[in-house]
Design an enzyme around this catalytic site. Structure first.
Site, PDB file in Angstrom:
ATOM      1  N   HIS A   1      -1.349   4.624  -0.445  1.00  0.00           N
ATOM      2  CA  HIS A   1      -2.230   5.348   0.085  1.00  0.00           C
ATOM      3  C   HIS A   1      -2.012   6.505   0.046  1.00  0.00           C
ATOM      4  CE1 HIS A   1      -5.272   2.790   1.642  1.00  0.00           C
ATOM      5  NE2 HIS A   1      -4.313   1.758   2.046  1.00  0.00           N
TER       6      HIS A   1
ATOM      7  N   HIS B   1      -3.811  -8.400  -3.244  1.00  0.00           N
ATOM      8  CA  HIS B   1      -3.783  -7.062  -2.295  1.00  0.00           C
ATOM      9  C   HIS B   1      -4.222  -7.715  -0.842  1.00  0.00           C
ATOM     10  CE1 HIS B   1      -4.270  -3.360  -0.379  1.00  0.00           C
ATOM     11  NE2 HIS B   1      -5.424  -3.580   0.068  1.00  0.00           N
TER      12      HIS B   1
ATOM     13  N   ASP C   1       0.693  -1.306  -0.024  1.00  0.00           N
ATOM     14  CA  ASP C   1      -0.118  -0.051   0.060  1.00  0.00           C
ATOM     15  C   ASP C   1       0.931   1.400   0.031  1.00  0.00           C
ATOM     16  OD1 ASP C   1      -1.252  -2.026   1.122  1.00  0.00           O
ATOM     17  OD2 ASP C   1      -3.057  -1.033   1.764  1.00  0.00           O
TER      18      ASP C   1
ATOM     19  N   ASP D   1      -4.198  -0.299  -3.365  1.00  0.00           N
ATOM     20  CA  ASP D   1      -4.297   0.878  -2.397  1.00  0.00           C
ATOM     21  C   ASP D   1      -3.161   1.849  -2.591  1.00  0.00           C
ATOM     22  OD1 ASP D   1      -6.334  -0.682  -1.180  1.00  0.00           O
ATOM     23  OD2 ASP D   1      -5.638  -0.397   0.432  1.00  0.00           O
TER      24      ASP D   1
ATOM     25  N   HIS E   1      -2.458  -4.749   2.383  1.00  0.00           N
ATOM     26  CA  HIS E   1      -3.503  -4.631   2.872  1.00  0.00           C
ATOM     27  C   HIS E   1      -3.833  -4.180   4.536  1.00  0.00           C
ATOM     28  CE1 HIS E   1      -8.275  -4.833   2.738  1.00  0.00           C
ATOM     29  NE2 HIS E   1      -8.255  -6.027   3.272  1.00  0.00           N
TER      30      HIS E   1
ATOM     31  N   ARG F   1     -12.801  -7.211   9.282  1.00  0.00           N
ATOM     32  CA  ARG F   1     -13.341  -5.915   8.559  1.00  0.00           C
ATOM     33  C   ARG F   1     -14.860  -6.008   8.164  1.00  0.00           C
ATOM     34  NH1 ARG F   1      -8.418  -3.711   6.473  1.00  0.00           N
ATOM     35  NH2 ARG F   1      -6.705  -5.010   6.388  1.00  0.00           N
TER      36      ARG F   1
ATOM     37  N   ASP G   1      -6.478   7.019  -1.612  1.00  0.00           N
ATOM     38  CA  ASP G   1      -7.121   7.293  -0.368  1.00  0.00           C
ATOM     39  C   ASP G   1      -6.147   7.483   1.088  1.00  0.00           C
ATOM     40  OD1 ASP G   1      -9.764   7.316  -1.209  1.00  0.00           O
ATOM     41  OD2 ASP G   1      -9.778   5.224  -1.045  1.00  0.00           O
ATOM     42  N   ARG G   2      -6.945   8.338   1.855  1.00  0.00           N
ATOM     43  CA  ARG G   2      -6.182   8.778   3.078  1.00  0.00           C
ATOM     44  C   ARG G   2      -5.210   9.608   2.986  1.00  0.00           C
ATOM     45  NH1 ARG G   2      -8.074   6.134   7.679  1.00  0.00           N
ATOM     46  NH2 ARG G   2      -9.470   4.341   7.587  1.00  0.00           N
TER      47      ARG G   2
ATOM     48  N   ASN H   1      -8.483  -2.927  -2.501  1.00  0.00           N
ATOM     49  CA  ASN H   1     -10.112  -2.695  -1.842  1.00  0.00           C
ATOM     50  C   ASN H   1     -10.169  -0.977  -2.112  1.00  0.00           C
ATOM     51  OD1 ASN H   1      -8.128  -2.226   0.587  1.00  0.00           O
ATOM     52  ND2 ASN H   1     -10.104  -1.785   1.544  1.00  0.00           N
ATOM     53  N   HIS H   2      -9.232  -0.093  -2.121  1.00  0.00           N
ATOM     54  CA  HIS H   2      -9.348   1.306  -2.117  1.00  0.00           C
ATOM     55  C   HIS H   2      -9.426   1.658  -3.564  1.00  0.00           C
ATOM     56  CE1 HIS H   2      -9.362   2.966   1.838  1.00  0.00           C
ATOM     57  NE2 HIS H   2      -8.895   1.915   2.106  1.00  0.00           N
TER      58      HIS H   2
END
Length: 490
Positions: free
Chosen positions: A235, A343, A233, A262, A418, A391, A265-266, A294-295
């Site tokens: 991110h 991922h 990730d 990923d 992840h 989750r 995001d964030r 997943n993002h």
């Protein structure tokens, strides 16, 4: 915590006081963003006094911060069971529902609070804001036709976009990404400048056209004496991405990379990350690989900042095009027929094969179960067997599940991402399940190292490089996240 104690009868005054002390200690860890330890102490408080709704609500928000949406949902529901007038518990549950894309269920929680507390202006405001989101999603669905028939990329008229004389940024050469363009782009982004929208659109259109030709499982061949790098990730942490290239070299035909989902995001430099990565994908299509995370999905982008960032830096139309491009990202890669990289993780069923992954129709948003969902969302667990995901999506799988999957498919081990790891990586399941996470000091709060994996084609032995976060401009993580969601998570 996976389990929740049953509501019991009276608790001794001694246990009540001990539980309160543990809760206060947990709160201190929470303030320091040490969410795992905070959860441990909230859990100890619950063991002493399982009848206090506040303990569950507090553990719920800590689980939310760690993206353990399923556990957050369970804790918030338990708090509501204990105290149906506890407004904060409804807010926590609504945040968990929204994180899982269940906006109508979140709206029901707010609706209930407004009914039992009709004079609560805060509850009314949250209900109205959530209702706007639900109506917007319903409207988007009503005006859309079958997503597979919609083709935003084909509707874009690049010829109508002019490059202004004052634009001094990187330029495509004959409409193509070159090494000069990629390196100029990275420098331009370091200066916090923006790529011209005409070039941005062209990159997205070209990436989509390339990805559409790929299988859902991409086979990678690494020569015996060649080096290969796997990153986890990112991110939206652009300056840490630049540090990876500084430490490990720029991508090239002699220095191939796989980025394992990923990308966005964030972190608030997601646009910079994704256009840099997509540029290298176009420059070295057979030596630079990207897996879907997943993002790279609409619901996550809507809540965790990417949609807002693209809309702010460009426009909502481009944000929709990103969703269309992400739908075509491969779901997994197999290195020399021996190492599978995805991922999230493995599956709730025992009989999944590599061919099953190849055949997945990925041009869509992932459902709540099935192979595609589990590739993006699942996590390993230390105990044997399987368990529901903390989750709330995917599953948890044990070392026996990993071993059986590898044997069935003739593989040596799996690499997945992840999950934040303190050292940037974790080797589990007797060395057969490796997690790599490449965003150090995740969200400027977690204090973790980042890591990447290097290997050679002959023995595919994983070697780990770890690194700390580097400074970045004063733009906070989640700066573009849905403001309503941020409000719920206070």
């Amino acid at each position: 915590m996976a389990s929740t104690p049953e509501i019991t009868g009276p608790v001794s005054q001694e246990d009540i006081e001990a539980a309160e002390k543990l809760k206060n200690e947990a709160n201190e860890y929470f303030k320091k963003q040490n969410y795992n330890t905070a959860i441990e102490y909230y859990s100890k408080a619950i063991e002493k006094n399982p009848n206090n709704a506040v303990f569950y609500a507090n553990r719920s928000i800590a689980n939310l911060r760690l993206e353990m949406f399923g556990y957050a949902l369970m804790d918030a529901s338990q708090a509501i069971e204990l105290d149906k007038s506890y407004t904060k518990a409804y807010y926590r549950r609504a945040a968990a529902h929204m994180s899982l894309g269940k906006y109508k269920l979140a709206l029901k929680d707010f609706e209930y609070v407004t009914k039992v507390r009709p004079n609560d202006q805060d509850a009314k405001m949250k209900y109205n804001e959530c209702n706007k989101i639900v109506k917007k999603i319903a409207f988007e669905k009503a005006i859309s036709v079958d997503k597979k028939e919609v083709n935003i990329a084909d509707s874009i008229n690049l010829d109508a976009m002019t490059i202004e004389d004052e634009y001094e940024g990187p330029a495509l050469e004959d409409g193509k990404v070159t090494l000069k363009f990629a390196t100029d782009l990275m420098d331009y982004y370091r200066q916090q400048k923006k790529l011209h929208k005409k070039y941005a659109y062209k990159i997205l259109i070209d990436v989509k056209a390339y990805l559409q030709k790929q299988s859902s499982l991409v086979d990678i061949k690494v020569p015996d004496d060649a080096k290969f790098t796997v990153c986890g990730d990112i991110h939206g942490q652009y300056y840490d991405l630049m540090n990876i290239f500084k430490l490990n070299g720029l991508p090239s035909e002699n220095n191939p990379y796989l980025f394992n989902g990923d990308f966005v995001d964030r972190g608030s430099f997601s646009v910079e990350c994704i256009f840099t990565l997509f540029s290298f994908k176009l420059l070295y299509p057979n030596h630079f690989y990207m897996s879907r995370g997943n993002h790279e999905t609409r619901d996550m982008n809507r809540m965790y900042g990417f949609q807002g960032e693209v809309t702010s830096k460009y426009n909502a139309h481009m944000a929709d095009l990103f969703t269309e491009v992400y739908n075509w990202l491969p779901l997994a890669h197999c290195i020399n027929s021996r190492v599978l990289v995805m991922h999230g993780g493995l599956f709730s069923m025992d009989d999944v094969t590599l061919d099953d992954i190849r055949k997945v129709d990925r041009n869509k948003q992932p459902s709540e179960d099935g192979i595609m969902c589990e590739l993006l969302w699942s996590d390993p667990q230390p105990m044997a067997g399987r368990a529901p995901s903390r989750r709330g999506v995917g599953c948890q799988f044990g070392p026996d599940v990993t071993s059986a999957f590898l044997e069935r498919n003739g593989l040596d081990y799996i690499i997945r991402s992840h999950e934040v790891k303190n050292d940037g990586y974790e080797v589990a399941h007797d060395g057969k399940c490796i997690t790599v996470f490449s965003a150090p000091n995740y969200c400027d709060t977690m204090g973790n190292l980042g890591a990447f994996i290097t290997m050679n084609g002959k023995d595919l032995t994983p070697n780990f490089t770890t690194y700390a976060a580097v400074p970045h401009p004063d733009v906070k993580p989640m700066a573009y996240a849905n403001s309503f969601f941020s409000l719920l998570c206070q």
